[in-house]
Scaffold this active site. Structure first.
Site, PDB file in Angstrom:
ATOM      1  N   TYR A 104       0.948  -1.182   0.059  1.00  0.00           N
ATOM      2  CA  TYR A 104       0.027   0.067  -0.122  1.00  0.00           C
ATOM      3  C   TYR A 104       0.843   1.085   0.063  1.00  0.00           C
ATOM      4  CZ  TYR A 104      -4.173  -2.537   0.556  1.00  0.00           C
ATOM      5  OH  TYR A 104      -5.346  -3.405   0.301  1.00  0.00           O
TER       6      TYR A 104
ATOM      7  N   ASN B 181       6.403  -4.763   5.286  1.00  0.00           N
ATOM      8  CA  ASN B 181       5.669  -4.662   6.345  1.00  0.00           C
ATOM      9  C   ASN B 181       6.609  -4.711   7.731  1.00  0.00           C
ATOM     10  OD1 ASN B 181       6.114  -6.965   4.656  1.00  0.00           O
ATOM     11  ND2 ASN B 181       4.843  -8.320   6.045  1.00  0.00           N
TER      12      ASN B 181
ATOM     13  N   GLU C  97       6.500   7.642   5.899  1.00  0.00           N
ATOM     14  CA  GLU C  97       5.630   8.025   4.890  1.00  0.00           C
ATOM     15  C   GLU C  97       4.347   8.366   5.589  1.00  0.00           C
ATOM     16  OE1 GLU C  97       5.523   8.922   1.510  1.00  0.00           O
ATOM     17  OE2 GLU C  97       3.415   9.298   2.398  1.00  0.00           O
TER      18      GLU C  97
ATOM     19  N   LYS D 172       7.399   9.937  13.168  1.00  0.00           N
ATOM     20  CA  LYS D 172       6.267   9.035  12.529  1.00  0.00           C
ATOM     21  C   LYS D 172       5.597   8.459  13.509  1.00  0.00           C
ATOM     22  CE  LYS D 172       3.805   6.694   9.846  1.00  0.00           C
ATOM     23  NZ  LYS D 172       2.755   7.218   8.959  1.00  0.00           N
TER      24      LYS D 172
ATOM     25  N   ARG E 229      -6.959  26.154  18.346  1.00  0.00           N
ATOM     26  CA  ARG E 229      -5.943  25.434  18.850  1.00  0.00           C
ATOM     27  C   ARG E 229      -6.338  24.062  19.064  1.00  0.00           C
ATOM     28  NH1 ARG E 229      -6.775  28.457  24.695  1.00  0.00           N
ATOM     29  NH2 ARG E 229      -8.767  27.885  23.768  1.00  0.00           N
TER      30      ARG E 229
ATOM     31  N   LYS F 272     -13.999  12.969  14.087  1.00  0.00           N
ATOM     32  CA  LYS F 272     -15.490  12.392  13.897  1.00  0.00           C
ATOM     33  C   LYS F 272     -15.325  10.889  14.603  1.00  0.00           C
ATOM     34  CE  LYS F 272     -16.257  13.725   9.190  1.00  0.00           C
ATOM     35  NZ  LYS F 272     -14.923  13.882   8.603  1.00  0.00           N
TER      36      LYS F 272
ATOM     37  N   CYS G 115      -2.007   0.517  10.750  1.00  0.00           N
ATOM     38  CA  CYS G 115      -0.959   1.369  11.421  1.00  0.00           C
ATOM     39  C   CYS G 115      -1.027   1.761  12.752  1.00  0.00           C
ATOM     40  CB  CYS G 115      -0.314   2.197  10.418  1.00  0.00           C
ATOM     41  SG  CYS G 115       0.587   1.657   9.204  1.00  0.00           S
TER      42      CYS G 115
ATOM     43  N   ARG H 221      -7.597  -4.341   6.985  1.00  0.00           N
ATOM     44  CA  ARG H 221      -6.752  -4.677   8.211  1.00  0.00           C
ATOM     45  C   ARG H 221      -6.873  -3.816   9.351  1.00  0.00           C
ATOM     46  NH1 ARG H 221      -0.824  -3.923   5.485  1.00  0.00           N
ATOM     47  NH2 ARG H 221      -1.925  -2.108   4.488  1.00  0.00           N
TER      48      ARG H 221
HETATM   49  P1  NAD Z   1       1.904  -4.264   2.904  1.00  0.00           P
HETATM   50  O1  NAD Z   1       1.976  -5.254   3.649  1.00  0.00           O
HETATM   51  O2  NAD Z   1       1.057  -3.758   2.147  1.00  0.00           O
HETATM   52  O3  NAD Z   1       3.520  -4.242   1.712  1.00  0.00           O
HETATM   53  C1  NAD Z   1       4.678  -4.714   2.245  1.00  0.00           C
HETATM   54  C2  NAD Z   1       5.072  -5.632   1.041  1.00  0.00           C
HETATM   55  O4  NAD Z   1       6.448  -5.735   1.260  1.00  0.00           O
HETATM   56  C3  NAD Z   1       4.554  -7.032   0.865  1.00  0.00           C
HETATM   57  O5  NAD Z   1       3.832  -7.039  -0.403  1.00  0.00           O
HETATM   58  C4  NAD Z   1       5.598  -7.866   1.253  1.00  0.00           C
HETATM   59  O6  NAD Z   1       5.436  -9.141   0.271  1.00  0.00           O
HETATM   60  C5  NAD Z   1       6.660  -7.120   0.741  1.00  0.00           C
HETATM   61  N1  NAD Z   1       8.144  -7.745   1.315  1.00  0.00           N
HETATM   62  C6  NAD Z   1       8.207  -7.971   2.764  1.00  0.00           C
HETATM   63  N2  NAD Z   1       9.565  -8.371   2.751  1.00  0.00           N
HETATM   64  C7  NAD Z   1      10.076  -8.543   1.691  1.00  0.00           C
HETATM   65  C8  NAD Z   1      11.425  -8.623   1.134  1.00  0.00           C
HETATM   66  N3  NAD Z   1      12.382  -9.353   1.934  1.00  0.00           N
HETATM   67  N4  NAD Z   1      11.841  -8.522   0.086  1.00  0.00           N
HETATM   68  C9  NAD Z   1      10.670  -7.978  -1.023  1.00  0.00           C
HETATM   69  N5  NAD Z   1       9.453  -7.657  -0.644  1.00  0.00           N
HETATM   70  C10 NAD Z   1       9.110  -7.668   0.652  1.00  0.00           C
HETATM   71  O7  NAD Z   1       2.529  -2.775   3.801  1.00  0.00           O
HETATM   72  P2  NAD Z   1       2.465  -1.383   3.696  1.00  0.00           P
HETATM   73  O8  NAD Z   1       0.849  -1.044   3.983  1.00  0.00           O
HETATM   74  O9  NAD Z   1       2.761  -1.021   2.129  1.00  0.00           O
HETATM   75  O10 NAD Z   1       3.217  -0.655   4.801  1.00  0.00           O
HETATM   76  C11 NAD Z   1       4.615  -0.839   4.700  1.00  0.00           C
HETATM   77  C12 NAD Z   1       5.092   0.035   5.525  1.00  0.00           C
HETATM   78  O11 NAD Z   1       4.730   1.443   5.630  1.00  0.00           O
HETATM   79  C13 NAD Z   1       4.987  -0.177   7.141  1.00  0.00           C
HETATM   80  O12 NAD Z   1       6.141  -0.230   8.092  1.00  0.00           O
HETATM   81  C14 NAD Z   1       3.739   0.676   7.580  1.00  0.00           C
HETATM   82  O13 NAD Z   1       3.732   0.768   8.886  1.00  0.00           O
HETATM   83  C15 NAD Z   1       4.070   1.933   6.854  1.00  0.00           C
HETATM   84  N6  NAD Z   1       2.999   2.989   6.384  1.00  0.00           N
HETATM   85  C16 NAD Z   1       1.994   2.328   5.771  1.00  0.00           C
HETATM   86  C17 NAD Z   1       0.852   3.129   5.490  1.00  0.00           C
HETATM   87  C18 NAD Z   1      -0.456   2.755   5.080  1.00  0.00           C
HETATM   88  O14 NAD Z   1      -1.245   3.406   4.848  1.00  0.00           O
HETATM   89  N7  NAD Z   1      -0.588   1.269   4.783  1.00  0.00           N
HETATM   90  C19 NAD Z   1       1.205   4.624   5.605  1.00  0.00           C
HETATM   91  C20 NAD Z   1       2.279   4.942   6.228  1.00  0.00           C
HETATM   92  C21 NAD Z   1       3.284   3.915   6.643  1.00  0.00           C
HETATM   93  C1  UGA Z   2      -3.111   6.938   8.937  1.00  0.00           C
HETATM   94  C2  UGA Z   2      -2.542   8.366   9.021  1.00  0.00           C
HETATM   95  O1  UGA Z   2      -3.791   9.049   8.789  1.00  0.00           O
HETATM   96  C3  UGA Z   2      -1.522   8.404   8.087  1.00  0.00           C
HETATM   97  O2  UGA Z   2      -1.044   9.758   8.271  1.00  0.00           O
HETATM   98  C4  UGA Z   2      -0.506   7.416   8.320  1.00  0.00           C
HETATM   99  O3  UGA Z   2       0.607   7.648   7.130  1.00  0.00           O
HETATM  100  C5  UGA Z   2      -0.963   5.872   8.204  1.00  0.00           C
HETATM  101  O4  UGA Z   2      -2.067   6.030   9.078  1.00  0.00           O
HETATM  102  C6  UGA Z   2      -0.050   4.947   8.581  1.00  0.00           C
HETATM  103  O5  UGA Z   2       0.994   5.203   9.323  1.00  0.00           O
HETATM  104  O6  UGA Z   2      -0.327   3.792   7.996  1.00  0.00           O
HETATM  105  P1  UGA Z   2      -4.880   5.285   7.392  1.00  0.00           P
HETATM  106  O7  UGA Z   2      -4.887   4.377   8.435  1.00  0.00           O
HETATM  107  O8  UGA Z   2      -4.632   5.109   6.261  1.00  0.00           O
HETATM  108  O9  UGA Z   2      -3.895   6.603   7.709  1.00  0.00           O
HETATM  109  O10 UGA Z   2      -6.373   6.060   7.813  1.00  0.00           O
HETATM  110  P2  UGA Z   2      -6.946   7.526   8.589  1.00  0.00           P
HETATM  111  O11 UGA Z   2      -7.596   8.277   7.554  1.00  0.00           O
HETATM  112  O12 UGA Z   2      -5.821   7.963   9.492  1.00  0.00           O
HETATM  113  O13 UGA Z   2      -8.291   6.653   9.339  1.00  0.00           O
HETATM  114  C7  UGA Z   2      -7.495   5.626  10.335  1.00  0.00           C
HETATM  115  C8  UGA Z   2      -8.676   5.195  11.076  1.00  0.00           C
HETATM  116  O14 UGA Z   2      -9.401   6.044  11.743  1.00  0.00           O
HETATM  117  C9  UGA Z   2     -10.018   4.775   9.818  1.00  0.00           C
HETATM  118  O15 UGA Z   2     -10.710   3.547  10.639  1.00  0.00           O
HETATM  119  C10 UGA Z   2     -10.892   5.899  10.014  1.00  0.00           C
HETATM  120  O16 UGA Z   2     -12.245   5.679   9.826  1.00  0.00           O
HETATM  121  C11 UGA Z   2     -10.854   6.455  11.526  1.00  0.00           C
HETATM  122  N1  UGA Z   2     -11.218   7.824  11.795  1.00  0.00           N
HETATM  123  C12 UGA Z   2     -10.388   8.747  11.291  1.00  0.00           C
HETATM  124  C13 UGA Z   2     -12.229   7.984  12.695  1.00  0.00           C
HETATM  125  O17 UGA Z   2     -12.755   7.248  13.197  1.00  0.00           O
HETATM  126  N2  UGA Z   2     -12.405   9.520  12.957  1.00  0.00           N
HETATM  127  C14 UGA Z   2     -11.924  10.455  12.228  1.00  0.00           C
HETATM  128  O18 UGA Z   2     -12.024  11.702  12.438  1.00  0.00           O
HETATM  129  C15 UGA Z   2     -10.643  10.195  11.465  1.00  0.00           C
END
Ligand code: NAD
Ligand code: UGA
Length: 469
Positions: A15, A94, A171, A226, A266, A273, A282, A352
């Protein structure tokens, strides 16, 4: 030191890796970007000609993929070759919560980050900038550095040795708005020790982001910022959800309270919400990780403080089931209930940690038969989520306890209750007149997101429960 970045690769095509690299490729036509994964099916899906089969659904992503794929954006499993020819390598694998061993249930499992660092150590050539994109415990860069240096130490001649520079570049995108967030971020954070490496990464972002938004910090501040950002966002949701319970007891209305407090600059109006609890991959794992770190560094009071955010989130999910049972005359055994929305938020197919998972399991446990509809979540995904560790619960002796529905109308036929769990746009303007022709009376609407048109619903004699009032 002059160093032009011509080729970058990203380990992890999930993702974050997929959309982030797609936007970099889109904004930097002179850089070749390759996204790598060990999961070959995922790579096949990213390369699928039919863009509706991409493994990640994000508004606007398909347009970028069709513009850049096979031009300067590639998806591949050829990890060795791509690492060896890249100037910059992002680690976007991941980092879930550990399920066993020391720190199980709290600490991040770093086995994927370690494995990818070892791949980089083995195959990288020459000067290489390694960028932490995954969310990591503070001081992980130290571990990555040790792994990279250990491999280097084994190499005999000076010529064969690599030069590694480690950066932290967490990110902040949110799912459902990822492309917009990547195109217009509030800030880009780059933590590092080496000016030349920081400049190289900053230069990439400067192709579309104003320099004033590119923040430079030391490695540890970047890693910890982060975790802290996610903890603060989740804390706001738990705070407003805790007050939603109090509103229900006192006649106050949570939407009005949110508006009233959010107008104070502030406090601010975002993330106020009330809902069925936060989900997503996460928030929970990052707060758990923060709790683990606080305890590890001897700060149990700080750990307890953050634990409260998780507790309220669990409470919010479980109390919803109790309310549904109580409103439906104390029992939901053998009753049909429609679940509208299964993803953890709208505009994503990601489930998730979706509150829907726990709530559906609890309702099934009470004997209900669910009819589940979500515009983007597939039947297979729901099957996996509901069967996980719950196989025994999911089949009553006579019948299957949930059904997949392909529309709102299909999901609501014959039901006693309709539970809205995700704030998808199509749930805002439901034709209640049509729906109520086919439900069993009295029918209850449980709006856990406060998004339904309740005036129209009331006209159809629906009984209404809405969160926080
Ligand atoms: P994800 O599970 O969707 O993707 C991770 C990918 O890495 C998988 O496809 C997996 O097969 C691959 N992978 C694992 N080990 C590997 C290896 N050794 N070589 C090659 N590929 C490998 O995870 P994600 O949601 O993209 O999250 C990744 C990271 O980013 C996490 O640390 C998460 O906390 C962070 N993050 C996620 C979000 C989000 O919105 N999902 C936002 C900000 C930060
Ligand atoms: C969140 C953060 O917003 C991102 O900045 C961060 O990068 C990411 O986690 C991450 O590290 O994975 P995300 O989980 O994709 O992003 O989505 P959000 O919009 O933050 O929503 C998270 C959860 O909170 C959802 O279940 C949403 O419905 C809930 N939420 C959000 C509420 O119940 N009320 C709100 O006002 C906002």
């Amino acid at each position: 030191m002059k160093f032009e970045i011509k080729r970058i690769c990203c380990i992890g095509a999930g993702y974050v890796g997929g959309p982030t690299m797609a936007v970099i490729a889109d904004k930097c036509p002179n850089i070749i970007v390759t996204v790598l994964d060990i999961n070959s099916q995922r790579i096949l899906d990213w390369n699928d000609k039919n863009l509706s089969n991409l493994p990640v659904y994000e508004p606007g992503l398909d347009a970028i993929i069709s513009r850049c794929r096979d031009i300067n954006l590639f998806f591949s499993t050829n990890i060795k070759e791509e690492i060896s020819r890249s100037d910059m390598i992002f680690l976007s694998v991941n980092t879930p919560t550990k399920t066993k061993g020391i720190g199980a249930g709290q600490a991040s499992d770093l086995k994927w980050i370690e494995a990818s660092a070892r791949e980089v150590a083995k195959y990288a050539k020459g000067k290489t900038i390694v960028v932490e994109k995954s969310t990591l415990p503070v001081r992980t860069a130290q571990t990555i550095k040790l792994i990279l240096e250990a491999e280097n130490d084994k190499k005999s001649s000076q010529e064969n040795k690599n030069e590694f520079f480690i950066l932290s570049n967490p990110e902040f995108l949110a799912e459902g708005t990822a492309i917009n967030d990547l195109n217009n971020p509030d800030r880009v954070l780059i933590g590092g020790e080496n000016e030349f490496a920081i400049n190289a990464l900053s230069k990439i972002y400067e192709n579309w982001i104003d320099r004033s938004k590119i923040l430079r910090t030391n490695l540890w501040s970047s890693e910890l910022s982060k975790l802290t950002a996610n903890a603060f966002l989740a804390q706001r949701i738990s705070s407003i959800n805790s007050i939603s319970g109090l509103c229900e007891k006192t006649g106050a209305d949570i939407s009005e309270v949110s508006q009233a407090i959010g107008m104070d600059k502030r406090i601010g109006s975002f993330f106020l919400k009330a809902g069925p609890g936060f989900g997503g991959s996460c928030f929970k794992k990052d707060i758990l990780n923060l709790i683990y770190l606080c305890n590890y560094y001897g700060l149990p009071e700080v750990a307890d403080y953050w634990e409260g955010v998780i507790k309220i989130n669990q409470w919010q999910q479980s109390r919803l089931t109790e309310i549904i049972v109580s409103k439906l005359f104390g029992t939901i055994a053998e009753k049909y209930i429609a679940i509208l929305g299964f993803s953890f938020k709208s505009n994503t197919n990601d489930t998730r940690e979706s509150p829907a998972i726990n709530i559906c399991k609890d309702l099934i446990n009470e004997g209900a038969k669910l009819r589940i509809y979500d515009p983007k979540v597939s039947k297979e995904k729901i099957e996996i989520d509901l069967k996980q560790n719950e196989a025994d619960n999911l089949k009553s002796s006579e019948n299957i306890s949930w059904y997949y529905s392909s529309s709102i109308l299909d999901a609501t036929k014959g039901v006693d209750g309709i539970v809205v769990l995700t704030e998808w746009d199509e749930f805002k303007n439901i034709n209640w007149h049509e729906i109520c022709k086919y439900t069993r009376k009295p029918t209850y609407l449980f709006d856990s997101r406060n998004i339904c048109d309740l005036d129209r619903a009331k006209k159809e004699n629906l009984k209404i429960w809405k969160l926080g009032s």
